[in-house]
Design an enzyme around this catalytic site. Sequence first.
Site, PDB file in Angstrom:
ATOM      1  N   CYS A  40      36.569  45.182  17.010  1.00 39.90           N
ATOM      2  CA  CYS A  40      37.623  46.112  17.432  1.00 39.90           C
ATOM      3  C   CYS A  40      38.024  47.049  16.288  1.00 39.90           C
ATOM      4  O   CYS A  40      38.301  48.233  16.500  1.00 39.90           O
ATOM      5  CB  CYS A  40      38.824  45.356  17.977  1.00 39.90           C
ATOM      6  SG  CYS A  40      39.440  44.102  16.865  1.00 39.90           S
ATOM      7  N   THR A  41      38.020  46.516  15.063  1.00 41.65           N
ATOM      8  CA  THR A  41      38.326  47.355  13.900  1.00 41.65           C
ATOM      9  C   THR A  41      37.251  48.422  13.730  1.00 41.65           C
ATOM     10  O   THR A  41      37.541  49.603  13.508  1.00 41.65           O
ATOM     11  CB  THR A  41      38.386  46.499  12.613  1.00 41.65           C
ATOM     12  OG1 THR A  41      39.278  45.434  12.829  1.00 41.65           O
ATOM     13  CG2 THR A  41      38.805  47.313  11.424  1.00 41.65           C
TER      14      THR A  41
END
Length: 427
Positions: free
Chosen positions: A209-210
């Site tokens: 997600c980062t």
Amino acid sequence: MAAAASSSDWPGRYHHIDQILDKPGPRTDPGFLAGDGVKDFLRGQAKILVIGAGGLGCEILANLALTGFKDIHVIDMDTIDISNLNRQFLFRQKDVGKPKATVAAEFIMKRVPGVTVTPYFGKIQDKDEEYYMQFNLVICGLDSVEARRWINATLVNMVDPEVPESLKPLIDGGTEGFKGQARVILPGITSCYECSLDMLNKQTQFPICTIANTPRLPEHCIEWASVLEWPRVFADKKLDNDDPDDIDWLYKTALNRAREFKIEGVTWSLTQGVVKNIIPAIASTNAIIAAACCNEAFKIATSSAAFLNNYFMLIGTDGVYSYTFEHEKRQECPVCGGEALDLAISPELTLEQLIETLTERQDIQIKKPSLSTPTKQLYLQAPPQLEQATRPNLEKKVSELVPPSGEVTVTASTLPFSLSLRIAYTS
Ligand SMILES: [Zn+2]
């Protein structure tokens, strides 16, 4: 060239070593055979295996030959790359492309007459127990955790308490930039490589997600390019880490993303480093660690002095700091401990989540595990028919599949041992 010179042609070669071997010192082992006995053993019978002929391996081979080991074997599966020449000093430009083990062996034999180095160009996994049984000592200069785990487990499994010769001391050296460690493992007696797996630096893994949404580091942009953009743009083409064109594409893609998020520091070499997971290799760190390993090999082979018990670490990142300690055996070590690992999990945890938990644990470090209980297969990664047959279990709760205190056996194709878990449920 004159007739092949033997070491006896130059009586001075082992003069300094002989001063150690001719008489006992204050801390020599009671079994030490001062004088000809120990010299005959070292230069006659002692057979040592070196695993790895890279940065550490070149140093190790040279040191062993110069301290008087005469029957040396070396295994390495790599060929020489031009980028090795800055530190792997047994290789020259003309050797690029040739097997490291073979070239290293020839160089040592030419340089130190009277020494025999027998190379094997291939994987350690190609060899069986009978092969490893012929050695008195094994010394590793590897950069692969997987290979270390394999040789460690193999040597521990080989120990037969009735046969003292079946115990092969393993000396392991490792370096990473300015840091390094050397250790002595007496399989079955001292802590083994697997016992200390949690001491390894955690592999840097960034959450997807980062990478996808909130990049902050240049590494995030590079990961984005390689993990998400490459498969999207080149659906049918596998990324080749060794192809400069592929790295170039990643670099430019990562650079654009970095600009978009105002992140600095994406460079070509960082891109290559991130995707190839390159650890900087420093010749002088290799030299220190290899020397430490070889001194231990010499002491163990000759009993001339007390050997390392059992872990030496060198930290050169902040001045020069070193520390020696006795790493203890772990009772639940899957290789040498014999006890099941207790694992407390939520009764709500699915089998898939359990597998995920296992792959993330630093003390286990398993990729693609297969799980079974004494009575049933929970999930098998291969063959495809069994994978398909057991796949529905992934969504089930572990508590539906395994009774409290039930044992689960975990295996993976990359590891030559299995891991036993004892499952408890938290309420
Ligand atoms: Zn162990």
